[in-house]
Design a protein around this motif. Structure first.
Motif, short mmCIF file in Angstrom:
data_model
loop_
_atom_site.label_atom_id
_atom_site.label_comp_id
_atom_site.label_asym_id
_atom_site.label_seq_id
_atom_site.Cartn_x
_atom_site.Cartn_y
_atom_site.Cartn_z
N PHE A 127 0.67 -1.46 0.10
CA PHE A 127 0.03 0.02 -0.09
C PHE A 127 0.88 1.33 -0.01
CE2 PHE A 127 -3.75 -1.92 2.49
CZ PHE A 127 -4.09 -2.66 1.19
N ASN A 128 2.10 1.04 0.26
CA ASN A 128 3.09 2.36 0.31
C ASN A 128 2.93 3.07 -0.79
OD1 ASN A 128 4.46 4.16 1.75
ND2 ASN A 128 6.13 2.57 2.23
N PHE A 129 3.23 4.50 -0.71
CA PHE A 129 3.26 5.23 -1.98
C PHE A 129 4.48 4.86 -2.55
CE2 PHE A 129 3.77 9.46 -3.94
CZ PHE A 129 2.44 9.99 -4.09
N PRO A 130 4.31 4.86 -3.71
CA PRO A 130 5.30 4.47 -4.69
C PRO A 130 6.84 5.16 -4.27
CG PRO A 130 3.33 4.58 -6.11
CD PRO A 130 3.12 5.04 -4.75
N SER A 131 6.77 6.60 -4.53
CA SER A 131 7.83 7.21 -3.92
C SER A 131 8.61 6.56 -2.88
CB SER A 131 7.69 8.91 -3.92
OG SER A 131 8.66 9.41 -4.05
N ASP A 132 7.91 6.24 -1.76
CA ASP A 132 8.56 5.60 -0.69
C ASP A 132 9.31 4.47 -1.12
OD1 ASP A 132 6.70 7.66 0.41
OD2 ASP A 132 6.88 6.64 2.31
N LEU A 133 8.74 3.67 -1.92
CA LEU A 133 9.29 2.11 -2.33
C LEU A 133 10.46 2.52 -3.22
CD1 LEU A 133 6.00 0.12 -2.52
CD2 LEU A 133 7.49 0.12 -0.89
N TYR A 134 10.33 3.52 -3.77
CA TYR A 134 11.56 3.92 -5.12
C TYR A 134 12.80 4.20 -4.17
CZ TYR A 134 7.54 3.81 -8.53
OH TYR A 134 6.31 3.74 -9.07
N ILE A 135 12.48 5.09 -3.03
CA ILE A 135 13.62 5.55 -2.38
C ILE A 135 14.30 4.51 -1.64
CG2 ILE A 135 14.06 6.93 -0.34
CD1 ILE A 135 13.53 8.90 -2.56
N LEU A 136 13.57 3.59 -1.19
CA LEU A 136 14.11 2.44 -0.42
C LEU A 136 14.91 1.59 -1.46
CD1 LEU A 136 10.94 1.47 1.95
CD2 LEU A 136 13.37 2.56 2.50
N GLN A 137 14.42 1.14 -2.70
CA GLN A 137 14.97 0.48 -3.61
C GLN A 137 16.22 1.10 -4.25
OE1 GLN A 137 11.97 0.12 -6.67
NE2 GLN A 137 10.65 -0.81 -5.53
N GLY A 138 16.20 2.40 -4.28
CA GLY A 138 17.39 3.32 -4.85
C GLY A 138 18.56 3.06 -3.54
N ILE A 139 18.04 3.10 -2.15
CA ILE A 139 19.18 3.00 -1.29
C ILE A 139 19.69 1.75 -0.93
CG2 ILE A 139 19.36 2.91 1.36
CD1 ILE A 139 17.06 5.00 1.68
N ILE A 140 19.01 0.81 -1.39
CA ILE A 140 19.59 -0.64 -1.55
C ILE A 140 20.64 -0.79 -2.55
CG2 ILE A 140 18.96 -3.32 -2.24
CD1 ILE A 140 16.27 -2.65 -0.50
N ASP A 141 20.35 -0.10 -3.64
CA ASP A 141 21.18 -0.30 -4.88
C ASP A 141 22.42 0.65 -4.58
OD1 ASP A 141 21.56 -0.54 -8.05
OD2 ASP A 141 21.73 1.74 -7.80
N MET A 142 22.24 1.74 -3.87
CA MET A 142 23.51 2.51 -3.67
C MET A 142 24.28 1.94 -2.43
SD MET A 142 23.13 6.36 -1.79
CE MET A 142 23.13 5.56 -0.28
N LEU A 149 14.12 -6.01 0.00
CA LEU A 149 12.88 -5.35 0.47
C LEU A 149 11.81 -6.20 0.44
CD1 LEU A 149 11.35 -2.59 1.05
CD2 LEU A 149 11.23 -2.27 -1.52
N GLU A 150 11.04 -6.54 1.50
CA GLU A 150 10.03 -7.43 1.35
C GLU A 150 8.69 -6.74 1.74
OE1 GLU A 150 10.38 -10.66 4.11
OE2 GLU A 150 12.21 -11.24 3.37
N LEU A 151 7.82 -6.89 1.04
CA LEU A 151 6.55 -6.01 1.25
C LEU A 151 5.54 -6.80 1.89
CD1 LEU A 151 6.20 -4.11 -2.24
CD2 LEU A 151 7.54 -3.47 -0.10
N MET A 152 4.70 -6.68 2.83
CA MET A 152 3.48 -7.09 3.39
C MET A 152 2.26 -6.99 2.36
SD MET A 152 3.97 -5.89 7.12
CE MET A 152 3.51 -4.29 7.06
N ARG A 153 1.40 -8.16 2.02
CA ARG A 153 0.44 -7.94 1.19
C ARG A 153 -0.70 -7.96 1.65
NH1 ARG A 153 2.96 -7.25 -3.90
NH2 ARG A 153 5.07 -7.86 -3.56
N SER A 154 -1.85 -7.42 0.93
CA SER A 154 -3.13 -7.39 1.46
C SER A 154 -3.99 -8.34 0.90
CB SER A 154 -3.82 -6.06 1.21
OG SER A 154 -5.05 -6.22 1.18
N ASP A 155 -5.05 -9.05 1.53
CA ASP A 155 -5.89 -9.99 1.23
C ASP A 155 -6.86 -9.57 0.39
OD1 ASP A 155 -4.32 -11.97 2.69
OD2 ASP A 155 -5.59 -11.76 4.50
N ASP A 156 -7.39 -8.13 0.62
CA ASP A 156 -8.56 -7.67 0.11
C ASP A 156 -8.43 -6.49 -0.85
OD1 ASP A 156 -7.92 -6.09 2.27
OD2 ASP A 156 -9.83 -6.45 3.27
N SER A 157 -7.02 -5.89 -0.83
CA SER A 157 -6.81 -4.60 -1.41
C SER A 157 -7.26 -3.50 -0.35
CB SER A 157 -6.94 -4.52 -2.86
OG SER A 157 -8.38 -4.29 -3.10
#
Ligand SMILES: *Cc1c(COP(=O)(O)O)cnc(C)c1O
Length: 427
Positions: A127-142, A149-157
């Motif tokens: 559910f996170n805002f994509p910018s937050d996820l991209y920032i985290l992905q960029g940090i991992i790359d850096m 990065l592991e994402l909790m999933r929703s059963d019902d969106s």
């Protein structure tokens, strides 16, 4: 709260009894037939901001010139931080206004990961805002791809279950980074509970408050929160692109090192020392010169929130979102709409998403009606959400009634068929 009639007279009665009703007049409302339900993307303009802006440009910049910095500009990040602290349950010296939400998350997340060098997992959710996820992905790359990065999933969106949260946070987790109120469904986490879970596992935890600050009461100190970020242009009405904020619990401020060593993060910027020594306090998370004009525009809005009080605001917000859901149940469910937000008000923020396969074209018809009807501005969030932000300081019950009346009309008369499905750049 039980509603017993869909007649507009009920909305009018509720507006008359509204203890926050007079606050609507503090905002510029150029066209009363434009129903604005997008205060969660860009809040309205407060009237006092208009005069302040002309003072900022004509007098402060025009006349005072460079002296403006010592007149007060230089202290804006911490001074505005003190006011935001009152809205989020923090100490005055724990909040700093600077940069954008994305940059602040970058600074805090890198600093937090440095305090957990032996751990490799970062937990967030879908559910996170994509910018937050991209920032985290960029940090991992850096940092050389050492983290996952592991994402909790929703059963019902719509919601994330406590089981989903508990299953991912463990001894490998360096950082948990979540948005308190989900931008699409408005699902709201139990901050004290999740924070305690993260801290018990030994992980750092950052909360993104973009969709909760100015919408729900926050008690960061009491809830044991260490780190948080949030923006000021949404519910807080700070103006388009206004600077964001950072919260760092006092005890952690000396331990955390920002990865951006700008001169304003230094202990004594005007010594122009060749080597960097970070400030002792939260100012070490500043970077460079601030956008003074945008910064100044935030203050009048904060004063309005402090005066209204977050508890009263939340009470009205719940009443209004409940009313919106009631009208949707009566009028829109029979037309193929479904609810895209949690039904329990304790588990959602101040916006409501309703879903329909033709959501995008319905919104186009709301924003650009063919005949001069009431114009309604919600926003679209893919794939099929009509998202309606309720800003209790200026939205009325009548607004909600008029907006849902229009949605019903558009679907019954198939007005949306005149519009293209092609998406505009900003939806
Ligand atoms: C709006 C929003 C942002 C936007 O970030 P900016 O850097 O200010 O553009 C980030 N996160 C969340 C949860 C948001 O709602």
């Amino acid at each position: 709260m039980q509603f017993t009639t869909t007649y507009i007279s009920l909305a009018q009665q509720l507006d008359q009894k509204d203890e926050l009703g007079s606050f609507r007049d503090r905002f510029v409302i150029a066209n009363p037939d434009l129903i604005y339900l997008d205060g969660n993307s860009l809040g309205r303009l407060p009237k006092p901001t208009v005069d302040l802006m002309s003072d900022a440009v004509e007098r402060q910049w025009g006349e005072r010139l460079i002296q403006g910095w010592n007149d007060g500009w230089v202290h804006q990040p911490t001074q505005l931080g003190e006011k935001i602290a009152q809205l989020i349950g923090a100490q005055p010296e724990e909040v700093l206004v600077c940069e954008t939400n994305s940059i602040n998350l970058f600074k805090l997340a890198v600093a937090a990961l440095r305090l957990r060098p032996d751990r490799t997992k970062i937990v967030s959710d879908e559910f996170n805002f994509p910018s937050d996820l991209y920032i985290l992905q960029g940090i991992i790359d850096m940092l050389g791809n050492q983290h996952q990065l592991e994402l909790m999933r929703s059963d019902d969106s719509v919601s994330i279950t406590p089981q989903a949260i508990e299953s991912l946070i463990n001894q490998d987790t360096a950082l948990v980074s979540l948005t308190h109120v989900a931008f699409k469904s408005a699902f709201m986490y139990d901050i004290p509970r999740v924070t305690e879970l993260a801290h018990k596992a030994g992980a750092m935890m950052i909360w993104d408050l973009c969709h909760s600050v100015g919408a729900v009461p926050l008690h960061l100190n009491e809830w044991g929160v260490d780190l948080a970020v949030g923006c000021t242009y949404k519910y807080l009405n700070g103006g388009p692109g206004s600077p964001a904020f950072i919260y760092i619990r006092r005890e952690l401020q000396k331990e955390l090192v920002s990865p951006l060593w700008g001169w304003f993060a230094a202990q004594k910027p005007f010594d122009f020392d060749l080597d960097f020594t970070p400030a002792d306090d939260i100012s070490r998370f500043r970077v460079g010169s601030i956008p003074v004009i945008s910064m100044l525009a935030i203050e009048p809005a904060l004063d309005i929130f402090i005066e209204a009080g977050m508890e009263k605001l939340r009470r009205k917000s719940i009443q209004q979102t409940e009313y919106l859901i009631y009208l949707a149940e009566q009028w829109l469910y029979p037309l193929g709409f479904t609810m895209g937000s949690p039904r329990d008000p304790e588990k959602r923020g101040s916006h409501i998403s309703i879903r329909h396969p033709e959501a995008y074209r319905i919104i186009r018809a709301l924003i650009e009606p063919a005949s001069p009807a009431v114009r309604v501005i919600p926003d679209f969030r893919a794939p099929d959400n009509i998202r309606m932000g309720i800003a209790p300081l200026y939205n009325t019950f009548t607004d909600i009634h008029r907006a849902l009346t229009r949605i019903r009309e558009i679907v019954v008369n198939k007005e949306y068929e005149k519009f293209s499905e092609e998406r505009l750049a900003v939806t």
